[in-house]
Design a protein around this motif. Structure first.
Motif, PDB file in Angstrom:
ATOM      1  N   ALA A  30      48.488  51.495  65.716  1.00  0.00           N
ATOM      2  CA  ALA A  30      47.391  50.697  65.165  1.00  0.00           C
ATOM      3  C   ALA A  30      47.723  50.197  63.760  1.00  0.00           C
ATOM      4  CB  ALA A  30      46.106  51.522  65.148  1.00  0.00           C
ATOM      5  N   SER A  31      48.318  51.060  62.929  1.00  0.00           N
ATOM      6  CA  SER A  31      48.691  50.652  61.570  1.00  0.00           C
ATOM      7  C   SER A  31      49.779  49.586  61.585  1.00  0.00           C
ATOM      8  CB  SER A  31      49.160  51.875  60.777  1.00  0.00           C
ATOM      9  OG  SER A  31      48.155  52.862  60.709  1.00  0.00           O
ATOM     10  N   ALA A  32      50.744  49.750  62.490  1.00  0.00           N
ATOM     11  CA  ALA A  32      51.824  48.763  62.590  1.00  0.00           C
ATOM     12  C   ALA A  32      51.293  47.404  63.031  1.00  0.00           C
ATOM     13  CB  ALA A  32      52.891  49.264  63.568  1.00  0.00           C
ATOM     14  N   LEU A  33      50.310  47.402  63.931  1.00  0.00           N
ATOM     15  CA  LEU A  33      49.710  46.141  64.362  1.00  0.00           C
ATOM     16  C   LEU A  33      48.947  45.478  63.217  1.00  0.00           C
ATOM     17  CD1 LEU A  33      48.403  47.095  67.931  1.00  0.00           C
ATOM     18  CD2 LEU A  33      50.424  45.753  67.347  1.00  0.00           C
ATOM     19  N   CYS A  34      48.258  46.285  62.419  1.00  0.00           N
ATOM     20  CA  CYS A  34      47.564  45.725  61.242  1.00  0.00           C
ATOM     21  C   CYS A  34      48.561  45.133  60.258  1.00  0.00           C
ATOM     22  CB  CYS A  34      46.729  46.805  60.562  1.00  0.00           C
ATOM     23  SG  CYS A  34      45.279  47.335  61.491  1.00  0.00           S
ATOM     24  N   LEU A  35      49.673  45.833  60.038  1.00  0.00           N
ATOM     25  CA  LEU A  35      50.699  45.329  59.136  1.00  0.00           C
ATOM     26  C   LEU A  35      51.309  44.035  59.656  1.00  0.00           C
ATOM     27  CD1 LEU A  35      52.474  45.679  56.634  1.00  0.00           C
ATOM     28  CD2 LEU A  35      54.017  47.100  58.016  1.00  0.00           C
ATOM     29  N   SER A  36      51.547  43.971  60.961  1.00  0.00           N
ATOM     30  CA  SER A  36      52.112  42.743  61.534  1.00  0.00           C
ATOM     31  C   SER A  36      51.141  41.576  61.402  1.00  0.00           C
ATOM     32  CB  SER A  36      52.466  42.974  63.007  1.00  0.00           C
ATOM     33  OG  SER A  36      51.302  43.265  63.770  1.00  0.00           O
ATOM     34  N   SER A  37      49.836  41.834  61.481  1.00  0.00           N
ATOM     35  CA  SER A  37      48.847  40.772  61.283  1.00  0.00           C
ATOM     36  C   SER A  37      48.867  40.275  59.841  1.00  0.00           C
ATOM     37  CB  SER A  37      47.448  41.282  61.638  1.00  0.00           C
ATOM     38  OG  SER A  37      47.374  41.640  63.004  1.00  0.00           O
ATOM     39  N   ILE A  38      49.060  41.196  58.895  1.00  0.00           N
ATOM     40  CA  ILE A  38      49.158  40.798  57.485  1.00  0.00           C
ATOM     41  C   ILE A  38      50.391  39.938  57.264  1.00  0.00           C
ATOM     42  CG2 ILE A  38      49.485  41.664  55.139  1.00  0.00           C
ATOM     43  CD1 ILE A  38      47.853  44.126  55.947  1.00  0.00           C
ATOM     44  N   VAL A  39      51.521  40.354  57.844  1.00  0.00           N
ATOM     45  CA  VAL A  39      52.750  39.568  57.731  1.00  0.00           C
ATOM     46  C   VAL A  39      52.559  38.184  58.340  1.00  0.00           C
ATOM     47  CG1 VAL A  39      55.165  39.427  58.447  1.00  0.00           C
ATOM     48  CG2 VAL A  39      54.212  41.614  57.677  1.00  0.00           C
ATOM     49  N   SER A  40      51.900  38.128  59.483  1.00  0.00           N
ATOM     50  CA  SER A  40      51.617  36.854  60.131  1.00  0.00           C
ATOM     51  C   SER A  40      50.769  35.957  59.236  1.00  0.00           C
ATOM     52  CB  SER A  40      50.915  37.096  61.468  1.00  0.00           C
ATOM     53  OG  SER A  40      50.540  35.890  62.085  1.00  0.00           O
ATOM     54  N   GLY A  41      49.786  36.557  58.562  1.00  0.00           N
ATOM     55  CA  GLY A  41      48.955  35.787  57.644  1.00  0.00           C
ATOM     56  C   GLY A  41      49.741  35.236  56.468  1.00  0.00           C
ATOM     57  N   PHE A  42      50.659  36.050  55.933  1.00  0.00           N
ATOM     58  CA  PHE A  42      51.504  35.573  54.834  1.00  0.00           C
ATOM     59  C   PHE A  42      52.391  34.416  55.284  1.00  0.00           C
ATOM     60  CE2 PHE A  42      50.694  39.623  52.552  1.00  0.00           C
ATOM     61  CZ  PHE A  42      50.393  39.082  51.305  1.00  0.00           C
ATOM     62  N   PHE A  43      52.944  34.523  56.496  1.00  0.00           N
ATOM     63  CA  PHE A  43      53.745  33.425  57.031  1.00  0.00           C
ATOM     64  C   PHE A  43      52.897  32.161  57.194  1.00  0.00           C
ATOM     65  CE2 PHE A  43      57.049  36.366  59.194  1.00  0.00           C
ATOM     66  CZ  PHE A  43      57.750  36.424  58.004  1.00  0.00           C
ATOM     67  N   GLY A  44      51.632  32.352  57.595  1.00  0.00           N
ATOM     68  CA  GLY A  44      50.743  31.206  57.730  1.00  0.00           C
ATOM     69  C   GLY A  44      50.483  30.517  56.402  1.00  0.00           C
ATOM     70  N   ILE A  45      50.290  31.322  55.351  1.00  0.00           N
ATOM     71  CA  ILE A  45      50.103  30.744  54.012  1.00  0.00           C
ATOM     72  C   ILE A  45      51.354  29.997  53.576  1.00  0.00           C
ATOM     73  CG2 ILE A  45      49.744  31.315  51.579  1.00  0.00           C
ATOM     74  CD1 ILE A  45      48.070  33.697  52.512  1.00  0.00           C
ATOM     75  N   GLY A  46      52.515  30.606  53.845  1.00  0.00           N
ATOM     76  CA  GLY A  46      53.768  29.937  53.484  1.00  0.00           C
ATOM     77  C   GLY A  46      53.966  28.642  54.245  1.00  0.00           C
ATOM     78  N   LEU A  47      53.611  28.636  55.542  1.00  0.00           N
ATOM     79  CA  LEU A  47      53.749  27.421  56.341  1.00  0.00           C
ATOM     80  C   LEU A  47      52.821  26.320  55.840  1.00  0.00           C
ATOM     81  CD1 LEU A  47      54.919  25.944  58.803  1.00  0.00           C
ATOM     82  CD2 LEU A  47      53.108  26.979  60.185  1.00  0.00           C
TER      83      LEU A  47
END
Length: 319
Positions: free
Chosen positions: A232-249
């Motif tokens: 569950a924690s790893a999935l939350c972390l991956s969602s945060i990483v995905s959000g950062f990539f979205g901001i960068g894009l």
């Protein structure tokens, strides 16, 4: 326990339907600050109840005739951490876990940008976007019921592959809204947003459920309290990483509150990124779980005292 993960997701979906519905009703009649105070108070009440509830009151059975020796908190943490590392060293556990984490991380999410576009450019009422969450939770509940009834025995590799393709396709719904294709076929923006604004998020949430079932079925007895929260924690972390990539894009494409020209390209790149994990889908088990009604006690010496009825046995071994 077989089916526990499905029932948990069902409960979450039903709670989401109720919570989003009540939130929309209250928000339409009260100031947002009052709504924030109400929901914060509810969370505090839930936290207080959790702290006040004793484990013995839950009626959990214990198979040991005597209490285990007392250990310090530090020793317990070390023991749980060593068990977690031992479980993660199993390729049958680590490979699917890495796949689902990577499949979320590599997709740059533009949900915040889409929300600004819907509310600032299309002038949609935020309550429409909020009520779309109710629609999404209803779809999620339907998918979970279908999985629990019919899809549970489908090859996980085949099921997740189809879900991932469906998820990538759902990301193109933002492109339809941005290009106003829905208006050309007679669907107003508010109706389209109400029905489809949360569909991609719903499918992404549903995709994680088979992994919880898989990991719980492969987890050594007694190590669930370490491995499941880690997932569950790893999935939350991956969602945060995905959000950062979205901001960068969004920054790379020059998408701002006053400039949404490149938003269609961003939506298309999202879709393409969601298809990338299909390239290493062989890390997932090739067959589906088979329910075994009776299960003898097993696991490590330390965890062998815990007996779970209805173990899910998987007929596969990853090379």
């Amino acid at each position: 326990m077989v089916g526990l993960q499905s029932y948990t997701f069902m409960a979450i979906a039903m709670a989401g339907i109720l919570g989003n519905s009540l939130g929309g009703i209250i928000l339409s009649r009260a100031h947002p600050r009052i709504v924030l105070v109400i929901f914060t108070s509810l969370l505090l009440v839930q936290l207080a109840i959790s702290f006040a509830t004793r484990e013995d009151s839950l009626g959990l059975s214990h198979t040991m005739d005597h209490d285990p020796p007392k250990k310090s908190v530090l020793d317990s943490i070390r023991l749980q951490f060593s068990d977690l590392l031992a479980a993660l060293n199993d390729n049958n556990i680590s490979r699917p876990l890495v796949w689902v984490i990577a499949s979320i991380s590599v997709v740059p999410i533009l949900s915040g940008t889409i929300f600004c576009y819907q509310t600032q450019f299309l002038n949609l009422d935020p309550s429409i976007i909020g009520m779309s969450r109710v629609t999404g939770q209803m779809v999620l509940l339907s998918l979970i019921v279908l999985y629990d009834r019919f899809w549970k025995r489908i090859s996980m590799r085949k099921l997740i592959g189809m879900v991932q393709i469906l998820y990538a396709s759902s990301l193109l719904l933002d492109l339809i809204l941005v290009k106003q294709v829905n208006l050309k076929v007679g669907i107003p923006n508010d109706v389209f947003a109400l029905c489809f604004a949360s569909l991609a998020e719903t499918i992404a949430t549903f995709k994680t459920m088979p992994f919880f079932v898989l990991i719980a079925s492969l987890c050594p007895a007694g190590c669930e309290a370490s491995l499941i929260p880690f997932l569950a924690s790893a999935l939350c972390l991956s969602s945060i990483v995905s959000g950062f990539f979205g901001i960068g894009l969004a920054s790379l494409l020059g998408i701002t509150s006053g400039n949404y020209i490149s938003l269609p390209l961003g939506s298309l790149l999202q879709c393409l990124a969601a298809l990338v994990p299909l390239g290493w889908i062989n890390n997932l088990p090739p067959s589906g779980p088979i329910v075994e009604q009776d299960r003898s006690m097993g696991g490590s010496k330390r965890c062998g005292r815990i007996q779970r009825a209805g173990k899910v046995v998987l007929n596969f071994h990853l090379p």
